[in-house]
Design an enzyme around this catalytic site. Structure first.
Site, PDB file in Angstrom:
ATOM      1  N   ASP A   1     -14.888  -9.747 -10.305  1.00 27.88           N
ATOM      2  CA  ASP A   1     -16.158  -9.152  -9.900  1.00 27.88           C
ATOM      3  C   ASP A   1     -17.320  -9.767 -10.660  1.00 27.88           C
ATOM      4  OD1 ASP A   1     -15.262  -7.555  -7.929  1.00 27.88           O
ATOM      5  OD2 ASP A   1     -15.236  -5.699  -9.087  1.00 27.88           O
TER       6      ASP A   1
ATOM      7  N   ASP B   1      -8.358  -4.415  -1.176  1.00 28.57           N
ATOM      8  CA  ASP B   1      -8.798  -4.123  -2.543  1.00 28.57           C
ATOM      9  C   ASP B   1      -7.902  -3.056  -3.172  1.00 28.57           C
ATOM     10  OD1 ASP B   1     -10.421  -4.153  -4.780  1.00 28.57           O
ATOM     11  OD2 ASP B   1     -12.275  -3.697  -3.701  1.00 28.57           O
TER      12      ASP B   1
HETATM   13  C1  DGJ Z   1     -14.099  -4.219  -6.163  1.00 25.11           C
HETATM   14  C2  DGJ Z   1     -14.135  -5.592  -5.572  1.00 25.11           C
HETATM   15  O1  DGJ Z   1     -13.696  -6.526  -6.513  1.00 25.11           O
HETATM   16  C3  DGJ Z   1     -15.548  -5.892  -5.089  1.00 25.11           C
HETATM   17  O2  DGJ Z   1     -15.640  -7.203  -4.628  1.00 25.11           O
HETATM   18  C4  DGJ Z   1     -15.905  -4.906  -4.018  1.00 25.11           C
HETATM   19  O3  DGJ Z   1     -15.094  -5.097  -2.895  1.00 25.11           O
HETATM   20  C5  DGJ Z   1     -15.775  -3.490  -4.545  1.00 25.11           C
HETATM   21  N1  DGJ Z   1     -14.499  -3.258  -5.158  1.00 25.11           N
HETATM   22  C6  DGJ Z   1     -15.990  -2.489  -3.451  1.00 25.11           C
HETATM   23  O4  DGJ Z   1     -15.788  -1.212  -3.865  1.00 25.11           O
END
Ligand code: DGJ
Length: 749
Positions: free
Chosen positions: A554, A484
C-alpha cells in the site's frame, strides 16, 4: 534399474538416490542399519558414481545411540533428510506425530521408491507443475512406520531447466487409529558446515519485503508467521548464503514455500557445526487429526541452489514461478496497464466520477479500469458491509453490469475489487449467519479494520461467497479481480470442528481460500486475478498459482518502493509485482517526487496508475501518454525479460536494476539516486547479463558500446556519457529523488 530416467539416478546396491540435471545435484541414501534417510549432498552438479560411500561420515561421539554395542548410530550425528525427534536426535524435527498412547517416537523406514516422468499434482494445494513429462522427473520415497500403519511419502522433483528441487511430504494412515500430526514440514536438509549467513525478507504494512542479512549463531533462528497469512512481517522464504556471497558471486541456497498460511523457515546450527534448514507449515498452533484411511499432504517447498550469487538464485525462482507456478490464460500474456481508483477517490465516488477516470484513462492509453473498495452494500468507509456483495445503487444506479458496459464503451477493460474472506457485523450475511465468524464460544472476538474473519474452513461458507461473487460476475463483464484480505486471523476457532480438530483451523482456512480461487478460475478463466492483502501480506508463491500478480504494497511512494520492489524481487518475478504511479504529496509518506521518478520505478512491475488522473495538468497528461507508449513498446522486456539487481537501496543511496531480453538484444536499466550529491565524483554503473560481443546503442543516441565493455567498465555518468554535454542528466536536474532509464539496443548481431 531406472534406465529410463535421465535425472534420477539410483544405486540399487547402496540405496543411493542422485537427482541431477547437469546444473545441480541432490544426493541421499537409505541408512543400512535403520532404514532411515541420510542426506549426502546438495549443490553444484556432480558426476554420478556407482557408489557414494565416501560421503557417509560416522564418528564416535558422546551421545545416545540407537543400537547396543554401536557407538556411531546416533541420529544426532547423522545428516538427515526428514528427521524425527527423540530417538537419539535432539534437534528440531521435520515431523512430530502423537500416537494414541501419548508418545511421539516414530520410526519411518524405507520401504520402496517410485520414479515418475513429470510431476504429480498436489491435491488441493498450489504447486509447480510441468506441461510436458520431459520437463521434470519425480522420485517418491515411501517409508513405513515400524510402530504403526502410517506411511510417509517423500516427493522430490528435479527439473530439466531449473536449478531447483521441489519437495513435499504426504502422510497416509492405513491403520484403524487416529494419529495427531503435530509437525509436518515440507522439506528439511542437513548441511555439513555452518559457513552461512541468513538472508530473509521482513516488514510490516506499507514496508513489505525489506531485505535483511545476518550472521547465524550456533542454535536456532527462524522466520515465521502465526497470523493466518504468510504476512507482511516475514515472507515464506529464506536463503543461506556463504559469507562472501554477493548479488553476483558466491553460493546461495534459497528455500521458498508455496503456501499462503502460517509457515516456519528455520535454521539450526548444532554443536558439530551441522546446519539444519527446514521449511513448512508452522508447527506452532498446528495439529492435524490423521484419521484412519486419511491422507495429509504438506505444501510444496522449492529449494534453489545458485552458484553465482543472489541474482542467480532469484532468476531461477523468477523463471520457475513465472512459467511453471503461475497458470492460466494470463500467465504468458503482457499485463494490461491499469488505472485503479483507490488513491483517487477512496470510498467517495459515484458513477460519474468513475466514468470520468475511466474515460481519461482510455484517452491516455491505459487498458484496464479497476473499481476498488466501496461499491457494495453501504460501504462508505471501512466500518461496514463486507459480506454483502451487491451493488450500492446510490453510487452505481445501473449496478456493476451497467457500469462495466459503460466503461467498456470507452474502450477500456473493467476490473473489480472483492474482499471475499471478510464480514462486517452490519450485514445481511452476519444477520443470517452469525456463526460463520471465526470465534471461540463465550470468548471475545477481536476485529481488525472493523471486520471479522469468515470461517473459510467450512465448505458452506466458501460456497455461499462463491454464489455471491458469481451473481456479480455472471453478467458483470468483469475482466479482472483484485482479491484483497485486510486483517490477520486472531481467535482462530471454527464452530464447525470438534475440540480436538481446532489445530487444523488455519490450514483448513487457507485450503478454503484456494478452493474458492479454483472455482472462480474454472468458471471465469479469462479473468486476470491480482491478489492483495493490505498490500503485500500474501505476496507468496501459493497465491501466484491462482493470481499471477499481487499488489506489492500500500506504500506507493517511489523511494519506499525501491526497497519494497528490490526485496520482493529476491523471489518474485516482475510480471507478478503490482506497481503503480500515484499522486504527490504521496499519501503514505508525504514525499514529493517527480512524475518521471514515480514512473521509472513503477515500470519495473506490472505497471499502472493509482491517482485521480482527471486532475493531471495538460503537460502531465502528455507526459503520461508518452510514458505509456514507451511502456507498451517495451512491456514484454519488462515483464518477461531477465531482471537483474545491480545496486541495493538497502546499502546505498543509489539503486540500480535492469531487464535484459532473452536473446540479449535489448535491455533497460533503471538508475535511481535518492539524495542528490554536490560536486559529483566520477560515477559508473557496471552492467550484467549482456552479450559480450554485441554492440548496444544507448538511448537512441549516436553512442554505442559493446556488451563486454558495459559489463567491465560500465555506463559512464560523466558529462560525455551520451556524447553531448547538454544531455548530462545530473547537471540538468540536480535534486533529490532523481532517476534515469537507459535503453540499450543491439545494433549488429
Ligand atoms: C488494501 C489494499 O492494499 C488497497 O490497495 C485497497 O484496495 C484497500 N485495501 C481497500 O480497502
Amino acid at each position: 534399474m531406472n534406465d529410463n530416467f535421465q535425472m534420477i539416478k539410483v544405486n540399487d546396491l547402496t540405496k543411493e538416490f542422485h537427482l541431477t540435471n547437469g546444473k545441480i545435484s541432490y544426493l541421499f541414501r537409505v541408512i543400512q542399519n535403520n532404514g532411515q534417510l541420510e542426506h549426502l549432498y546438495f549443490g553444484k552438479s556432480m558426476r554420478h558414481r556407482d557408489h557414494f560411500d565416501y560421503l557417509t561420515e560416522r564418528e564416535v561421539r558422546p551421545s545416545n545411540n540407537q543400537f547396543e554395542g554401536d557407538h556411531t548410530s546416533s541420529m544426532e550425528h547423522i545428516k538427515q533428510e526428514y528427521p524425527t525427534f527423540g530417538a537419539t536426535d535432539f534437534r528440531h524435527p521435520a515431523q512430530q506425530i502423537r500416537y494414541p498412547k501419548g508418545d511421539r517416537i516414530t520410526d519411518f523406514r524405507y520401504e520402496q521408491h517410485k520414479s515418475y516422468h513429470g510431476k504429480p499434482a498436489l491435491t488441493g494445494l498450489p504447486a509447480t507443475y510441468v506441461e510436458d513429462s520431459t520437463e521434470a522427473e519425480t522420485l517418491e520415497i515411501i517409508l513405513q512406520d515400524t510402530y504403526s500403519e502410517l506411511k510417509l511419502h517423500l516427493f522430490y522433483t528435479v527439473f530439466a531447466d531449473y536449478s531447483a528441487i521441489a519437495r513435499s511430504a504426504k502422510y497416509v494412515n492405513h491403520g484403524a487409529e487416529t494419529f495427531s500430526l503435530e509437525a509436518a514440514m515440507s522439506a528439511s536438509i542437513d548441511f555439513p558446515d555452518k559457513n552461512f549467513e541468513l538472508v530473509h525478507l521482513n516488514g510490516a504494512w506499507a514496508r513489505e519485503n525489506q531485505m535483511e542479512r545476518t550472521p547465524i549463531i550456533t542454535g536456532t533462528q527462524s522466520v515465521s508467521s502465526a497470523r493466518g497469512a504468510s504476512s507482511h512481517v516475514h515472507n515464506p522464504f529464506m536463503a543461506l548464503v556463504r559469507p562472501d556471497t554477493t548479488e553476483h558471486h558466491g553460493e546461495v541456497y534459497g528455500f521458498s514455500l508455496i503456501y499462503s498460511g502460517n509457515f516456519l523457515a528455520q535454521v539450526e546450527i548444532d554443536t558439530y557445526q551441522v546446519t539444519r534448514a527446514m521449511i513448512g507449515i508452522n508447527p506452532f498452533e498446528f495439529s492435524w487429526q490423521l484419521k484412519p484411511q486419511e491422507v495429509f499432504q504438506t505444501p510444496e517447498a522449492v529449494m534453489v541452489y545458485a552458484e553465482h550469487g543472489l541474482n542467480d538464485m532469484s532468476q531461477t525462482f523468477h523463471n520457475l514461478y513465472r512459467k511453471r507456478l503461475a497458470r492460466g490464460e494470463w500467465r504468458d500474456k503482457e499485463r494490461p496497464i491499469l488505472v485503479n481508483n483507490w488513491e483517487a477517490t477512496y470510498f467517495d465516488f459515484n458513477e460519474e466520477k468513475i466514468l470520468d477516470i475511466a474515460k481519461t484513462g482510455a484517452e491516455l492509453g491505459m487498458e484496464l479500469f479497476v473499481l476498488d473498495d466501496g461499491w457494495f452494500g453501504e460501504r462508505h468507509d471501512d466500518t461496514s458491509s463486507l459480506g454483502d456483495w451487491f451493488e450500492n445503487r446510490d453510487k452505481l444506479p445501473d449496478g456493476i453490469k451497467g457500469l462495466s458496459t459503460k466503461v467498456k464503451q470507452l474502450n477500456i477493460k473493467f476490473g473489480l475489487w472483492f474482499e471475499p474472506e471478510m464480514i462486517c457485523k452490519d450485514t445481511k450475511l452476519f444477520q443470517e449467519h452469525p456463526d460463520w465468524i471465526m470465534q471461540v464460544p463465550g470468548k471475545s472476538v477481536s476485529h481488525g479494520r472493523n471486520q471479522f474473519v469468515l470461517d473459510f474452513s467450512r465448505q458452506e461458507v466458501v460456497d455461499h461467497i462463491f454464489e455471491q461473487m458469481d451473481a456479480i460476475l455472471v453478467d458483470g463483464n468483469v475482466d479482472y479481480i483484485k482479491w484483497d484480505m485486510n486483517r490477520y486471523i486472531s481467535e482462530a476457532y471454527s464452530l464447525a470442528l470438534p475440540a480436538e480438530q481446532q489445530g487444523e483451523v488455519y490450514h483448513r482456512y487457507i485450503l478454503g481460500v484456494y478452493r474458492l480461487y479454483e472455482r472462480l478460475i474454472e468458471k471465469y478463466p479469462h479473468i486476470l486475478f491480482e491478489s492483495c492483502a493490505g498490500g503485500g501480506a500474501r505476496f507468496d508463491p501459493g497465491m501466484l498459482y491462482y493470481a499471477p500478480q499481487a499488489w506489492a504494497s500500500d506504500d506507493t511512494d517511489a523511494v519506499e518502493r525501491l526497497k519494497i520492489q528490490y526485496g520482493t524481487s529476491l523471489v518474485y518475478p516482475l510480471s507478478s509485482m503490482g506497481s503503480h504511479v500515484s499522486a504527490v504529496p504521496n499519501h503514505q509518506v508525504g514525499r514529493m517526487t517527480s512524475l518521471e521518478m514515480r514512473t521509472n520505478v513503477a515500470y519495473f512491475g506490472t505497471f499502472g496508475y493509482e491517482l485521480d488522473i482527471t486532475l493531471l495538468s495538460d503537460e502531465e497528461k502528455e507526459q503520461v501518454k508518452r510514458d505509456i507508449v514507451f511502456f507498451k513498446k517495451h512491456r514484454k522486456l519488462f515483464q518477461q525479460g531477465q531482471f537483474i539487481r545491480l545496486s541495493s537501496p538497502f546499502t546505498s543511496n543509489e539503486t540500480a536494476w535492469m531487464v535484459v531480453s532473452e536473446d540479449q538484444s535489448e535491455a533497460i536499466v533503471g538508475y535511481y539516486e535518492v539524495l542528490a550529491k554536490p560536486n559529483r565524483p566520477y560515477e559508473r554503473l557496471v552492467l550484467k547479463g549482456l552479450a559480450e560481443d554485441k554492440l548496444y546503442r544507448i538511448n537512441d543516441s549516436d553512442v554505442s558500446r559493446f556488451g563486454d565493455d558495459l559489463m567491465q567498465i560500465g555506463l559512464l555518468f560523466g558529462e560525455n556519457f551520451i556524447g553531448k554535454a547538454s544531455e548530462y542528466w545530473a547537471k540538468e536536474k540536480i535534486k533529490d529523488f532523481n532517476s534515469k532509464l537507459f535503453h540499450l539496443k543491439a545494433i549488429t548481431e
